[in-house]
Design a protein around this motif. Structure first.
Motif, PDB file in Angstrom:
ATOM      1  N   ASP A  76      40.934  39.150  42.554  1.00  0.00           N
ATOM      2  CA  ASP A  76      40.714  40.590  42.384  1.00  0.00           C
ATOM      3  C   ASP A  76      41.989  41.380  42.654  1.00  0.00           C
ATOM      4  N   ASN A  77      42.695  41.034  43.733  1.00  0.00           N
ATOM      5  CA  ASN A  77      43.910  41.764  44.101  1.00  0.00           C
ATOM      6  C   ASN A  77      45.028  41.533  43.092  1.00  0.00           C
ATOM      7  N   ALA A 105      43.975  29.241  35.560  1.00  0.00           N
ATOM      8  CA  ALA A 105      44.518  30.575  35.299  1.00  0.00           C
ATOM      9  C   ALA A 105      44.316  30.968  33.839  1.00  0.00           C
ATOM     10  N   LEU A 106      44.565  30.040  32.925  1.00  0.00           N
ATOM     11  CA  LEU A 106      44.390  30.324  31.499  1.00  0.00           C
ATOM     12  C   LEU A 106      42.927  30.577  31.161  1.00  0.00           C
ATOM     13  N   THR A 107      42.041  29.806  31.777  1.00  0.00           N
ATOM     14  CA  THR A 107      40.602  29.981  31.529  1.00  0.00           C
ATOM     15  C   THR A 107      40.123  31.340  32.005  1.00  0.00           C
ATOM     16  N   LEU A 108      40.566  31.730  33.209  1.00  0.00           N
ATOM     17  CA  LEU A 108      40.168  33.039  33.737  1.00  0.00           C
ATOM     18  C   LEU A 108      40.717  34.170  32.876  1.00  0.00           C
ATOM     19  N   ALA A 109      41.956  34.050  32.438  1.00  0.00           N
ATOM     20  CA  ALA A 109      42.558  35.096  31.616  1.00  0.00           C
ATOM     21  C   ALA A 109      41.834  35.232  30.283  1.00  0.00           C
ATOM     22  N   GLU A 110      41.459  34.100  29.697  1.00  0.00           N
ATOM     23  CA  GLU A 110      40.726  34.149  28.421  1.00  0.00           C
ATOM     24  C   GLU A 110      39.359  34.796  28.609  1.00  0.00           C
ATOM     25  N   ARG A 111      38.682  34.480  29.716  1.00  0.00           N
ATOM     26  CA  ARG A 111      37.374  35.073  29.957  1.00  0.00           C
ATOM     27  C   ARG A 111      37.484  36.574  30.182  1.00  0.00           C
ATOM     28  N   LEU A 112      38.521  36.995  30.881  1.00  0.00           N
ATOM     29  CA  LEU A 112      38.726  38.421  31.106  1.00  0.00           C
ATOM     30  C   LEU A 112      38.966  39.157  29.803  1.00  0.00           C
ATOM     31  N   GLU A 113      39.720  38.531  28.896  1.00  0.00           N
ATOM     32  CA  GLU A 113      39.950  39.161  27.596  1.00  0.00           C
ATOM     33  C   GLU A 113      38.643  39.273  26.821  1.00  0.00           C
ATOM     34  N   ARG A 114      37.820  38.244  26.909  1.00  0.00           N
ATOM     35  CA  ARG A 114      36.579  38.199  26.122  1.00  0.00           C
ATOM     36  C   ARG A 114      35.493  39.088  26.701  1.00  0.00           C
ATOM     37  N   GLY A 150      35.912  41.331  29.550  1.00  0.00           N
ATOM     38  CA  GLY A 150      36.338  42.569  30.186  1.00  0.00           C
ATOM     39  C   GLY A 150      36.325  42.473  31.697  1.00  0.00           C
ATOM     40  N   ALA A 151      36.366  43.633  32.343  1.00  0.00           N
ATOM     41  CA  ALA A 151      36.539  43.695  33.798  1.00  0.00           C
ATOM     42  C   ALA A 151      35.372  43.093  34.566  1.00  0.00           C
ATOM     43  N   THR A 152      34.235  42.902  33.920  1.00  0.00           N
ATOM     44  CA  THR A 152      33.075  42.339  34.623  1.00  0.00           C
ATOM     45  C   THR A 152      33.143  40.817  34.727  1.00  0.00           C
ATOM     46  N   ALA A 153      34.115  40.196  34.049  1.00  0.00           N
ATOM     47  CA  ALA A 153      34.221  38.736  34.074  1.00  0.00           C
ATOM     48  C   ALA A 153      34.563  38.242  35.475  1.00  0.00           C
TER      49      ALA A 153
END
Length: 282
Positions: A278-279, A238-247, A249-252
């Protein structure tokens, strides 16, 4: 405000644990309203206070650290939720202990870049907390609440750095942007004389954060790495996905390995895991 890095881990922990922790403006406002309702009607309970604190990692830190400092000698079990901490304190003593609260935007009014940095870091924690909560519920995990709080409080050392040493936090942010491929711990050591991960574990210990939260995140706790292995993996993912999304954006998107690991942990197909993510983040 601290302008120069402190020499070592001990000095950083002593400094940060001695500083007041400002909270989000919405939290301070909600708690002031509840305090007024309690005075006039006496109808406020611990659940209402927990809802007001909500997803504010800074106020959550204040509550847990206060609960630890005022822990009764006869108390042998951890206070591992905000609700439980408030119940032990009592409603009146809670408001007397915490109000009035220092507000983040006022504390950092001369440092708008620090306010932006904190809110960016908190948004990542919110994202990770939402993800790990969904993962834990599907995993039928009794540690769901602890996982949510562990995700929410992840990165609290960096939050406090923005609060009390904004110039150093800004320098660290700029160095990360200039050299995104440099190892995070090495870069933090150069700027701060300490890496943030060990500082965060030290702060958690010195503040007495709930032991379940510490066991979920402590890399040196070999016993918990075995006993809590699925929970720790759900949190890391969860932390890894959240960090990637921050870095990015929505295309992560999750990697195939991440999707397959989540698929195994949650007993879902990989397309179902992708839909869940996604949901959750929609």
């Amino acid at each position: 405000m601290l302008a120069q890095p402190l020499p070592d881990l001990d000095a950083w922990s002593r400094y940060l644990t001695s500083q007041p922790i400002p909270v989000l403006a919405d939290t301070a406002e909600e708690l002031e309203l509840l305090a007024d309702i309690e005075v006039r009607r006496g109808t406020v309970d611990a659940h209402l206070i927990n809802e007001a604190i909500g997803d504010d990692p800074l106020m959550t830190l204040r509550v847990f650290s206060h609960a630890m400092r005022h822990r009764a000698d006869r108390q042998v079990t951890d206070v591992d939720t905000v609700t439980a901490a408030v119940v032990l304190m009592g409603i009146g003593p809670f408001f007397r202990a915490f109000l009035p609260l220092p507000v983040l935007d006022e504390h950092l009014q001369a440092c708008p870049q620090a306010i932006a940095g904190i809110h960016r870091r908190i948004r990542r924690s919110w994202c990770a907390a939402r993800l790990v909560t969904e993962f834990a519920l599907l995993h039928a995990d009794s540690h769901a609440s602890a996982l949510q709080k562990a995700a929410l409080l992840n990165g609290h050392a960096e939050l406090l750095l923005w609060c009390h040493a904004p110039a150093l936090a800004q320098t660290l942010q700029e160095r990360r942007e200039q050299d995104p491929h440099q190892e995070a711990a090495a870069l933090e050591q150069e700027v701060l004389n300490v890496a943030l991960a060990p500082l965060e574990h030290r702060l958690a210990r010195d503040w007495g954060l709930p032991s379940t939260l510490r066991r979920l995140t402590d890399p040196d706790d070999q016993r918990s790495m075995v006993l809590l292995q699925p929970q720790r993996r759900l949190l890391v993912l969860a932390l890894t996905l959240a960090e990637r999304l921050e870095r990015e954006g929505a295309t992560a998107t999750p990697t195939l390995d991440e999707l397959e690991e989540l698929s195994s942990l949650l007993t879902l197909s990989t397309p179902a895991v992708q839909r869940l993510i996604d949901n959750t983040l929609a």
